[in-house]
Design an enzyme around this catalytic site. Structure first.
Site, PDB file in Angstrom:
ATOM      1  N   ASP A 169       0.840  -1.196   0.000  1.00 51.69           N
ATOM      2  CA  ASP A 169       0.000   0.000   0.000  1.00 51.69           C
ATOM      3  C   ASP A 169       0.879   1.252   0.000  1.00 51.69           C
ATOM      4  O   ASP A 169       1.953   1.248  -0.596  1.00 51.69           O
ATOM      5  CB  ASP A 169      -0.921  -0.047   1.228  1.00 51.69           C
ATOM      6  CG  ASP A 169      -2.267   0.588   0.962  1.00 51.69           C
ATOM      7  OD1 ASP A 169      -2.321   1.827   0.860  1.00 51.69           O
ATOM      8  OD2 ASP A 169      -3.272  -0.139   0.857  1.00 51.69           O
ATOM      9  N   HIS A 201      -3.599   5.968   3.547  1.00 56.07           N
ATOM     10  CA  HIS A 201      -4.319   4.778   3.095  1.00 56.07           C
ATOM     11  C   HIS A 201      -3.720   3.499   3.676  1.00 56.07           C
ATOM     12  O   HIS A 201      -4.437   2.632   4.196  1.00 56.07           O
ATOM     13  CB  HIS A 201      -4.272   4.755   1.567  1.00 56.07           C
ATOM     14  CG  HIS A 201      -5.164   3.769   0.912  1.00 56.07           C
ATOM     15  ND1 HIS A 201      -4.744   2.504   0.556  1.00 56.07           N
ATOM     16  CD2 HIS A 201      -6.452   3.855   0.512  1.00 56.07           C
ATOM     17  CE1 HIS A 201      -5.737   1.863  -0.036  1.00 56.07           C
ATOM     18  NE2 HIS A 201      -6.790   2.657  -0.078  1.00 56.07           N
ATOM     19  N   ASN A 299     -13.860   0.797  -7.045  1.00 57.49           N
ATOM     20  CA  ASN A 299     -14.881   1.764  -6.607  1.00 57.49           C
ATOM     21  C   ASN A 299     -15.527   2.531  -7.752  1.00 57.49           C
ATOM     22  O   ASN A 299     -16.049   3.623  -7.543  1.00 57.49           O
ATOM     23  CB  ASN A 299     -14.238   2.788  -5.665  1.00 57.49           C
ATOM     24  CG  ASN A 299     -13.561   2.155  -4.480  1.00 57.49           C
ATOM     25  OD1 ASN A 299     -13.994   1.122  -3.993  1.00 57.49           O
ATOM     26  ND2 ASN A 299     -12.483   2.769  -4.018  1.00 57.49           N
ATOM     27  N   SER A 371     -11.169  -0.619  -0.670  1.00 56.67           N
ATOM     28  CA  SER A 371      -9.886  -0.671   0.044  1.00 56.67           C
ATOM     29  C   SER A 371     -10.077  -0.994   1.509  1.00 56.67           C
ATOM     30  O   SER A 371      -9.232  -1.636   2.134  1.00 56.67           O
ATOM     31  CB  SER A 371      -9.168   0.680  -0.049  1.00 56.67           C
ATOM     32  OG  SER A 371      -8.417   0.792  -1.214  1.00 56.67           O
TER      33      SER A 371
END
Length: 422
Positions: A169, A201, A299, A371
């Site tokens: 990530d 994130h 998304n 996520s």
């Protein structure tokens, strides 16, 4: 958020691991690829810089995959060589990859407030009535977040003790008081950036996997508080990376014994687009070594009017694709669905709206996106691996999916159902 397809100009080449040199020799002689540097996952130092050098192609030994530099006038020759040389399984243009999070502004918290709901910041196209419906049950989150309750992690006697989970990530806040104790290894594959998380994130995702059972200043928000985290930074401060950086992180994770690789990242695909052969074969090879790879489904949907296909690499058959549900266990409006096949299926669903977790600076925040759903599944896989340490990669996948709680939505939206802890 949707992104136009972007390419780096390089190619990702998958080789027969039994004859990698023969495949590379074919590329050298026909397409004139740059000199090849081998990178071992146990020695990640320098991988990020090598990937940026225009005079070098990089081979990841553990994966049998290479990122190659080739002159524009030789790209057609490279593809033709890949089609005719039996030791080259695939050659695909390298793409940029993005963090799979809804990026509308979020309120960052320094402490936990039980009445706070990030859902109230939904984009304007959703009416107040739709919002009221999506808020769902009045979960009591004083001691445990709604996501942990929904997947029953708070009722499990398992903790993920000793199970290695790689989170690839934007890095991690290594000084976060809730997370410092769970970090086994860290590495950055982003040129010029340390593993420290300048985006937020990665820290959030790692918190969902392995936040402590009893945080001092927050409710429980982590699934497997005694899992050992391998924090691989493959996305930069802006939340963007490349296929080469992702593959470097995957090689590092596999080489260091990760049982689970969690990737809350991806790239948008078009209806009818096939899954990437390189990621699929790498995931299959990892699975044979006992490592399960999971990824955020994406998304790009705008339900109910538009459902986008599962993004890459989650659309690979050997990668588990995780969709998002909201607090009433309805499919999140942004969550991608299974409209491409084969490989573009949703495998299961997990909490992905109003997900509370760690943030850089020792803080906390609530985010939404597939996520946020993905690391819930990574944490549950750690619990399963603790309970069944001898299970194969396929065995872990099977246990995860068979334990899901059926939901009324179509399998195209939620797969086997709602993630459940053992």
């Amino acid at each position: 958020m949707p992104h136009a397809t972007e390419y780096t100009g390089r190619y990702v080449v998958l080789l027969d691991q039994r004859e990698t040199e023969r495949g590379l020799d074919a590329l050298r002689s026909s397409a004139g690829i740059a000199s090849v540097e081998r990178v071992r996952g146990t020695e990640p130092a320098g991988a990020a810089e090598l990937l940026q050098r225009p005079d070098v192609s990089v081979l990841f030994d553990e994966l049998g995959a290479a990122v190659v530099e080739v002159q524009p006038d030789q790209r057609h020759t490279l593809v033709t060589t890949a089609e005719t040389e039996p030791t080259i399984i695939a050659a695909e243009p390298e793409r940029l990859v993005y963090a799979s999070v809804i990026t509308e502004p979020q309120r960052t918290l320094t402490g936990f407030f039980p009445t706070y709901r990030s859902d109230e910041d939904e984009v304007d196209r959703h009416t107040r009535a739709e919002l009221a419906s999506s808020l769902g049950p009045a979960w009591d989150e004083q001691s445990t977040t709604w996501g942990q309750q929904a997947i029953r992690a708070n009722l499990s006697h398992l903790t993920g003790r000793g199970v290695k989970v790689a989170v690839l990530d934007t890095g991690v806040d290594t000084g976060h008081p809730d997370l410092a104790g769970c970090l086994e290894l860290t590495a950055s594959f982003v040129p010029g950036e340390s593993v420290e998380d300048g985006h937020g994130h990665g820290t959030h995702c790692i918190g969902t996997v392995a936040g402590p059972a009893k945080p001092e200043h927050a409710p429980r928000y982590g699934v497997a508080g005694e899992a050992r985290i391998l924090a691989g930074k493959v996305l930069g401060t802006r939340g963007t990376g490349s296929d080469g950086q992702i593959l470097a992180g995957m090689a590092w994770a596999v080489a260091n014994g990760a049982r689970v690789i969690s990737m809350s990242l991806g790239a948008q695909v078009m209806p009818g687009e096939l899954f990437p052969q390189t990621y699929e074969n790498v995931a299959r090879r990892a699975l044979q070594r006992g490592t399960v790879i999971i990824a955020a489904a994406g998304n790009e949907s705008d339900r109910p009017g538009f459902v986008a296909p599962v993004g890459r690499p989650a659309n690979c058959p050997s990668v588990l694709a995780v969709a998002a549900v909201d607090k009433d266990l309805s499919t999140a409006f942004f969550s991608c669905g299974a409209i491409n096949g084969p490989g573009g299926e949703i495998n299961l669903a997990a909490p992905g709206v109003g997900v509370f977790s760690a943030a850089p600076g020792g803080k906390y925040q609530s985010l939404r996106g597939t996520s946020m759903a993905c690391p819930h599944a990574a944490g549950v896989l750690a619990l399963i691996a603790q309970a069944a340490p001898e299970a194969t990669g396929e065995g872990l996948r099977s246990r995860l999916l068979s334990g899901a709680y059926p939901l009324p939505q179509p399998a195209a939206d939620v797969g086997a159902g709602l993630l459940q802890a053992p």
